[in-house]
Design a protein around this motif. Structure first.
Motif, mmCIF file in Angstrom:
data_model
loop_
_atom_site.group_PDB
_atom_site.id
_atom_site.type_symbol
_atom_site.label_atom_id
_atom_site.label_comp_id
_atom_site.label_asym_id
_atom_site.label_seq_id
_atom_site.Cartn_x
_atom_site.Cartn_y
_atom_site.Cartn_z
ATOM 1 N N ASN A 29 0.782 -1.236 0.000
ATOM 2 C CA ASN A 29 0.000 0.000 0.000
ATOM 3 C C ASN A 29 0.814 1.285 0.000
ATOM 4 N N VAL A 30 2.041 1.230 0.474
ATOM 5 C CA VAL A 30 2.882 2.429 0.495
ATOM 6 C C VAL A 30 3.951 2.339 -0.590
ATOM 7 N N TYR A 31 4.734 1.275 -0.586
ATOM 8 C CA TYR A 31 5.800 1.114 -1.572
ATOM 9 C C TYR A 31 5.209 0.869 -2.963
ATOM 10 N N GLY A 32 4.083 0.161 -3.021
ATOM 11 C CA GLY A 32 3.359 0.039 -4.280
ATOM 12 C C GLY A 32 3.611 -1.215 -5.083
ATOM 13 N N LEU A 33 4.021 -2.313 -4.420
ATOM 14 C CA LEU A 33 4.151 -3.588 -5.122
ATOM 15 C C LEU A 33 2.802 -4.292 -5.180
ATOM 16 N N THR A 34 2.705 -5.318 -5.995
ATOM 17 C CA THR A 34 1.485 -6.110 -6.126
ATOM 18 C C THR A 34 1.695 -7.474 -5.479
ATOM 19 N N LEU A 35 0.720 -7.936 -4.719
ATOM 20 C CA LEU A 35 0.757 -9.270 -4.134
ATOM 21 C C LEU A 35 0.339 -10.270 -5.203
ATOM 22 N N ALA A 36 1.304 -11.066 -5.677
ATOM 23 C CA ALA A 36 1.028 -12.041 -6.727
ATOM 24 C C ALA A 36 0.549 -13.366 -6.163
ATOM 25 N N GLY A 37 0.933 -13.689 -4.952
ATOM 26 C CA GLY A 37 0.552 -14.946 -4.325
ATOM 27 C C GLY A 37 1.015 -14.981 -2.890
ATOM 28 N N GLN A 38 0.498 -15.925 -2.134
ATOM 29 C CA GLN A 38 0.856 -16.027 -0.720
ATOM 30 C C GLN A 38 0.675 -17.462 -0.251
ATOM 31 N N ARG A 151 8.806 0.500 -11.040
ATOM 32 C CA ARG A 151 8.632 -0.263 -12.276
ATOM 33 C C ARG A 151 9.167 -1.686 -12.187
ATOM 34 N N ARG A 152 10.364 -1.871 -11.563
ATOM 35 C CA ARG A 152 10.998 -3.191 -11.571
ATOM 36 C C ARG A 152 12.006 -3.296 -10.432
ATOM 37 N N LEU A 153 12.352 -4.520 -10.102
ATOM 38 C CA LEU A 153 13.470 -4.769 -9.197
ATOM 39 C C LEU A 153 14.749 -4.279 -9.865
ATOM 40 N N LEU A 216 22.131 -7.816 5.312
ATOM 41 C CA LEU A 216 21.595 -7.064 4.180
ATOM 42 C C LEU A 216 21.772 -5.577 4.434
ATOM 43 N N HIS A 217 22.210 -4.856 3.417
ATOM 44 C CA HIS A 217 22.238 -3.400 3.506
ATOM 45 C C HIS A 217 20.924 -2.820 2.974
ATOM 46 N N HIS A 218 20.551 -3.178 1.745
ATOM 47 C CA HIS A 218 19.255 -2.712 1.240
ATOM 48 C C HIS A 218 18.850 -3.460 -0.023
ATOM 49 N N VAL A 219 17.564 -3.335 -0.357
ATOM 50 C CA VAL A 219 16.985 -3.809 -1.613
ATOM 51 C C VAL A 219 16.393 -2.599 -2.331
ATOM 52 N N THR A 220 16.553 -2.549 -3.648
ATOM 53 C CA THR A 220 16.162 -1.370 -4.420
ATOM 54 C C THR A 220 15.255 -1.733 -5.588
ATOM 55 N N TYR A 221 14.206 -0.929 -5.760
ATOM 56 C CA TYR A 221 13.369 -0.985 -6.958
ATOM 57 C C TYR A 221 13.545 0.312 -7.750
ATOM 58 N N GLU A 269 15.197 0.988 -0.890
ATOM 59 C CA GLU A 269 15.533 2.181 -1.664
ATOM 60 C C GLU A 269 14.624 2.275 -2.882
ATOM 61 N N LEU A 270 14.356 3.497 -3.290
ATOM 62 C CA LEU A 270 13.832 3.778 -4.619
ATOM 63 C C LEU A 270 14.919 4.528 -5.359
ATOM 64 N N ALA A 271 15.190 4.152 -6.606
ATOM 65 C CA ALA A 271 16.276 4.774 -7.342
ATOM 66 C C ALA A 271 15.909 4.935 -8.802
ATOM 67 N N ASN A 272 16.490 5.959 -9.413
ATOM 68 C CA ASN A 272 16.350 6.175 -10.843
ATOM 69 C C ASN A 272 17.746 6.294 -11.426
ATOM 70 N N SER A 273 18.109 5.333 -12.262
ATOM 71 C CA SER A 273 19.473 5.288 -12.801
ATOM 72 C C SER A 273 19.578 5.899 -14.193
ATOM 73 N N GLY A 274 18.477 6.449 -14.699
ATOM 74 C CA GLY A 274 18.517 7.080 -16.008
ATOM 75 C C GLY A 274 18.802 6.080 -17.115
ATOM 76 N N ALA A 275 19.527 6.530 -18.128
ATOM 77 C CA ALA A 275 19.757 5.691 -19.309
ATOM 78 C C ALA A 275 21.155 5.086 -19.318
ATOM 79 N N ARG A 276 21.875 5.148 -18.217
ATOM 80 C CA ARG A 276 23.254 4.671 -18.212
ATOM 81 C C ARG A 276 23.310 3.149 -18.291
ATOM 82 N N LEU A 277 24.057 2.637 -19.266
ATOM 83 C CA LEU A 277 24.264 1.206 -19.437
ATOM 84 C C LEU A 277 25.754 0.938 -19.618
ATOM 85 N N ILE A 278 26.152 -0.290 -19.350
ATOM 86 C CA ILE A 278 27.530 -0.711 -19.592
ATOM 87 C C ILE A 278 27.531 -1.531 -20.880
#
Length: 320
Positions: A29-38, A151-153, A216-221, A269-278
């Protein structure tokens, strides 16, 4: 070293919580993920454009932290090549385990610092119910706009007492490449950022300063825009979520970020990495010195102390 692409991408992370109901409410409800199963012990969660059934497995536990980290192989043959490499590596092998709601059988192994990894090929693609079907057929689920709606993990960060040895583990077992790293004045590596594909990174490892093990330090979407993160900051404020630091911009990897603690204390974390690719197949790691890192982030607030000390599960205080 010849690039290895046996592993396709980071698939999901299992997060432990000792406040399951509160954590689940936060992520939906806050972070905004969908419950796919339980099932009896776990909730399987996903962002709206993750193609697999789940990317976060939230599990009831007596403490917090990470249960396991999962990567998907690029084929069945690639999976077996990696299994052979892991079995020959000298690192701890757990072996084959049955799949769960999101994937088929998986091969598990462990780094020297207690983190459990698994790799698999057979997966369950998310099939949205009628109310979640998108108008555009090239995304996995409709854009629901609930909560922070990432949008994604994107990635996770683990803590280890010897980042150099963790680097050897990642290169040997997963065929990962280092894109950026921190070289400390004392000769130790302070952190490494790894990728198995063309993303800038899917996993980071930084030095453990709290005396913990398997932490664990953190998980980011990932979000689509920086504005999504600014909106998220207001949402976290309204819901009484602890905002640890941000929004501002990392020097390493250049991501625009916001860190919070979910109700049980795991950092997300929530992060936006822009268009940078390797894209360069012969990419050489960008090396940051200790002096450069002490300057802090690219811009914004100074990095706060808890960012270097807080991890999950918490470390028990020693009695004097």
């Amino acid at each position: 070293m010849e690039p290895c692409f046996d592993i396709a991408h980071l698939a999901h992370v299992e997060m432990y919580t000792d406040q399951f109901d509160k954590s689940l409410d936060f992520f939906v409800n806050v972070y905004g993920l969908t419950l796919a199963g339980q099932d009896e012990n776990s909730a399987y969660l996903r962002a709206f454009d993750d193609y697999e059934f789940h990317t976060l497995k939230l599990t009831r536990h007596h403490s917090t932290g990470v249960g396991h980290i999962a990567y998907r192989a690029s084929s069945e043959a690639a999976l077996m090549r990696r299994v052979a490499a892991i079995e020959a590596s000298g690192y701890k092998v757990i072996g084959w385990v049955d799949g769960d709601l999101g994937h088929g059988r998986a091969f598990r192994f462990e780094d020297p610092f207690g983190h459990v990894f698994e790799i698999y090929w057979e997966t369950v693609r998310y099939q949205p119910p009628e109310e979640e079907r998108p108008a555009l057929k090239n995304i996995a689920q409709r854009y629901h706009g609930r909560g922070c709606h990432p949008r994604r993990l994107d990635h996770l960060n683990l803590l280890a007492s010897d980042v150099r040895e963790f680097r050897r583990f990642m290169e040997t077992c997963l065929g990962s490449r280092v894109t950026e790293m921190i070289q400390l004045d004392n000769g130790r590596i302070g952190g490494c950022w790894f990728t198995v594909n063309n993303k800038t990174y899917d996993l980071a490892c930084t030095e453990e300063h709290g005396g913990g093990f398997a932490r664990l330090h953190h998980v980011t979407y990932a979000t689509d825009t920086r504005e999504d993160i600014l909106r998220a900051a207001d949402l976290f404020l309204e819901h009484g979520v602890h905002i640890e630091t941000g929004p501002h911009k990392h020097a390493i990897q250049g991501t625009f970020f916001l860190y919070v603690w979910e109700p049980a204390g795991n950092r997300v974390e929530l992060a936006n990495s822009g268009a940078r690719l390797i894209l360069a197949p012969d990419w050489e790691p960008v090396v940051w010195t200790e002096t450069e890192r002490k300057k802090g982030q690219a811009w914004g607030l100074k990095t706060i102390d808890t960012f270097h000390t807080h991890g999950t599960p918490p470390v028990a205080k020693k009695e004097h």
